[in-house]
Write a protein that holds these residues in place. Structure first.
Motif, short mmCIF file in Angstrom:
data_model
loop_
_atom_site.label_atom_id
_atom_site.label_comp_id
_atom_site.label_asym_id
_atom_site.label_seq_id
_atom_site.Cartn_x
_atom_site.Cartn_y
_atom_site.Cartn_z
N UNK A 29 -5.24 -13.55 -2.25
CA UNK A 29 -3.90 -13.51 -2.84
C UNK A 29 -2.87 -12.91 -1.88
N UNK B 266 0.50 -11.22 -1.20
CA UNK B 266 1.37 -10.39 -2.04
C UNK B 266 2.68 -10.02 -1.35
N UNK B 267 2.81 -10.33 -0.06
CA UNK B 267 4.04 -9.97 0.63
C UNK B 267 4.15 -10.75 1.93
N UNK C 189 6.75 -10.74 5.13
CA UNK C 189 7.90 -10.04 5.71
C UNK C 189 8.32 -10.72 7.00
N UNK D 255 0.92 -10.15 4.07
CA UNK D 255 0.00 -9.17 3.48
C UNK D 255 -0.72 -9.77 2.28
N UNK E 106 -3.92 -8.79 -0.67
CA UNK E 106 -4.25 -7.58 -1.39
C UNK E 106 -4.92 -6.57 -0.47
N UNK E 107 -5.85 -7.04 0.36
CA UNK E 107 -6.65 -6.13 1.18
C UNK E 107 -6.23 -6.04 2.64
N UNK F 109 -3.50 -6.91 6.18
CA UNK F 109 -2.20 -7.16 6.81
C UNK F 109 -2.45 -8.01 8.05
N UNK G 284 -9.87 -15.15 -7.18
CA UNK G 284 -8.67 -14.48 -6.69
C UNK G 284 -8.80 -13.00 -7.01
N UNK G 285 -8.45 -12.15 -6.04
CA UNK G 285 -8.54 -10.69 -6.26
C UNK G 285 -7.73 -10.28 -7.48
N UNK G 286 -6.53 -10.85 -7.60
CA UNK G 286 -5.63 -10.44 -8.69
C UNK G 286 -6.15 -10.90 -10.04
N UNK G 287 -6.62 -12.16 -10.10
CA UNK G 287 -7.19 -12.66 -11.36
C UNK G 287 -8.41 -11.84 -11.78
N UNK H 6 -11.89 -2.49 -5.46
CA UNK H 6 -11.09 -1.53 -4.73
C UNK H 6 -9.71 -1.33 -5.37
N UNK I 2 10.08 -1.93 -1.77
CA UNK I 2 9.12 -3.00 -1.60
C UNK I 2 8.31 -2.79 -0.31
N UNK I 3 7.02 -2.87 -0.44
CA UNK I 3 6.15 -2.70 0.71
C UNK I 3 4.78 -2.27 0.24
N UNK I 4 3.83 -2.31 1.15
CA UNK I 4 2.45 -1.98 0.78
C UNK I 4 1.90 -0.92 1.73
N UNK J 259 -0.92 1.26 3.60
CA UNK J 259 -2.29 0.97 4.04
C UNK J 259 -2.86 2.24 4.67
N UNK K 85 -1.38 4.84 7.61
CA UNK K 85 0.08 4.87 7.77
C UNK K 85 0.53 6.33 7.60
N UNK L 76 -2.72 -0.21 -1.41
CA UNK L 76 -2.78 -1.62 -1.79
C UNK L 76 -1.55 -1.96 -2.61
N UNK L 77 -1.43 -3.23 -2.96
CA UNK L 77 -0.45 -3.64 -3.95
C UNK L 77 -1.19 -3.55 -5.29
N UNK M 136 5.98 2.18 7.17
CA UNK M 136 5.39 0.85 7.21
C UNK M 136 6.09 0.07 8.31
N UNK M 137 5.38 -0.23 9.37
CA UNK M 137 5.95 -0.98 10.51
C UNK M 137 7.32 -0.42 10.93
#
Lengths: 125, 364
Positions: A37, A39-40, A42, A60, A62-63, A65, B35-38, B232, B294-296, B298, B301, B318-319, B347-348
């Motif tokens: 999935x 999710x982002x 950029x 990105x 889920x797990x 980048x 799917x991870x999300x599902x 996770x 907005x951002x994730x 990891x 960081x 994670x998101x 983040x970056x």
């Protein structure tokens, strides 16, 4: 897996469609499946001219980048704004609604772009 | 030398189910089926099954069993009754953690320790090294399969497989009985998701039969196989530690927020040091946080304050599939550890605003 004939591909799993000097770029069906999935997405390089092989953004899952690499050289003229709110388009429609950037080509096309058949062989699918 | 990747008993079944398999802790494991999300949502709202047979199991038995467990673990196992389990850790001799684990009291002088797959060999060597009192130890990791049936519908989905009344198994308690026609199955009210449910320990030779029965019985509840990817995100929404990310040989259990499993009413390895650390106070603390931009986040960081000064580091991020925002765990200087404190995650090269949040990060 689907790798449309009319597209060119890179070893880094981007695809590129060239029409009238404009390249549309995204990631392949294989790439989105491996990532899971999305999710982002950029991209903060709109307006910049970037060489082939350089990083133009980040995707990105889920797990993970991953960097996004330019398959061609040119000026990034557009980012697919739909991906801001719906990054899952990259999973659902990697070659159409999930496109990432449009690039105004400059210079020659790199010689190492792959055909659909060559890319398919590379990923073993 | 190439390290041999081990296969769990039902490896081929996961491949046939379409799982993406990947090496994890030395085992080829199902990471994702669809799917991870599902899969995450299936566990939060319905019921799903993880094959976590890579986990390690050690039996500790005999008249010295409790004494050894009291010596090597930080929690107080002396108040466990038969049929009860507890979360604990093995402190090392230098202020850190060898592993986190669950201690099951199986009988008067019989305990089972369930440890992380990545640490089986290290833990086994560790407890043997410290067993100078003659407790009997047996590593049964290679003969046990473990299925985590998790989600609000878990009890309903598998009740038909056992005469044990599942609604009577309390959190961190277990029952040993007949399950799917197999005798001596451990049905444990534990999990790593915060969604409720059970962990089912079976012998490898019964694994396929039990797995198939769970899916047959759970069909009407839309039961699904769930990969380690969703495991996770589920644990991170709850703020549960993952060994190797949030805790390791360098992190103190007190810094990691595991003071509640560090009991100073008994002596254990390095308890004097940890007791002094508790009295003198810690300098950094593991906290949960949410991103407001907005951002994730990891792992690794930097965490910075408003002035851009580094105040800590992300250990897991994670998101969040349940909340749709970036979440994480990380160590911060004690001054920044209070819930509500404004922090920034780099983040970056951009500092994204977030705030320290009380655990669990996802509140139902």
């Amino acid at each position: 897996m689907n790798f449309p004939e009319e597209l060119k591909y890179t070893k880094d799993h981007e695809w590129v469609r060239i029409e009238n000097g404009i390249a549309t770029i995204g990631i392949t069906e294989f790439a989105q499946r491996e990532l899971g999935d999305i999710v982002y997405v950029e991209v903060e390089t709109v307006g910049e001219t970037i060489s082939a092989g350089e990083v133009f953004g980040t995707v990105e899952a889920v797990k993970t980048v991953s960097d996004l690499f330019m398959p061609v050289e040119g000026e990034i003229i557009e980012f697919n704004e739909e991906l801001e709110s719906s990054p899952e388009l990259v999973n659902d429609s990697p070659y159409k609604d999930g496109w990432m950037i449009k690039v105004k080509l400059s210079g020659d096309l790199p010689e190492d772009l792959l055909t659909a058949a060559e890319y398919s062989e590379l990923v073993g699918a | 030398m190439i390290e041999q990747i081990k296969k769990i008993q039902l490896n081929d079944k996961h491949v046939a189910l379409g799982a993406k398999m990947a090496p994890f802790a030395g085992f080829n494991m199902p990471v994702r089926y669809s799917s991870d999300i599902e899969e995450h949502q299936t566990v939060r709202e319905g019921v799903g099954v993880f094959d976590v047979s890579h986990m390690g199991e050690f039996m500790v038995t005999g008249p010295k069993a409790l004494e050894l467990i009291q010596k090597v673990t930080s929690n107080d196992a002396s108040n466990l009754v038969v049929g009860q389990a507890q979360y604990s850790c093995f402190p090392n001799e230098t202020g850190g953690i060898v592993d986190d684990l669950i201690v099951y009291r199986m009988g008067d002088e019989e305990y089972m320790l369930v440890v992380n797959a990545s640490n089986i060999e290290k833990d086994w060597n560790w407890i043997n090294k410290h067993n100078d009192i003659g407790a009997k130890l047996e590593n049964i990791s290679d003969s046990i399969s473990l299925f985590a049936v998790q989600g609000p519908l878990a009890a309903k989905a598998i009740q038909s497989l056992t005469p044990t009344n599942l609604s009577e198994i309390k959190f961190y308690h277990f029952s040993i009985g007949k399950f799917a026609g197999v005798e001596n199955v451990i049905i444990s009210g534990t999990g790593y998701t915060g969604a409720g449910g059970f962990e089912i320990y079976v012998r490898n030779e019964d694994a396929e039969k039990v797995w198939d029965a769970i899916f047959e019985a759970g069909k009407q509840f839309n039961i699904k196989p769930i990969g380690l990817g969703a495991r996770d995100t589920l644990r991170l929404e709850m703020g549960y530690c993952l060994y190797g990310n949030d805790i390791n040989e360098e992190t103190s259990p007190l810094e990691a927020g595991l003071g509640w499993i560090t009991k100073f009413n008994k002596d254990f390895i390095n308890s004097k040091f940890l007791k002094r650390q508790k009295e003198e106070g810690i300098n950094k603390k593991l906290v949960g946080f949410l991103l407001e931009e907005k951002g994730i986040p990891r792992a690794h960081y930097p965490i910075v304050n408003q002035n851009g000064q580094i105040i800590g580091e992300v250990t897991s991020g994670t998101m969040s599939p349940s909340m749709g925002i970036g979440i994480g765990l990380g160590y911060v200087n004690l001054d920044y550890s209070k819930p509500g404190t404004e922090i920034f995650i780099t983040v970056r090269n951009k500092n994204l605003k977030g705030r320290v949040e009380k655990l669990p990060l996802f509140k139902k």
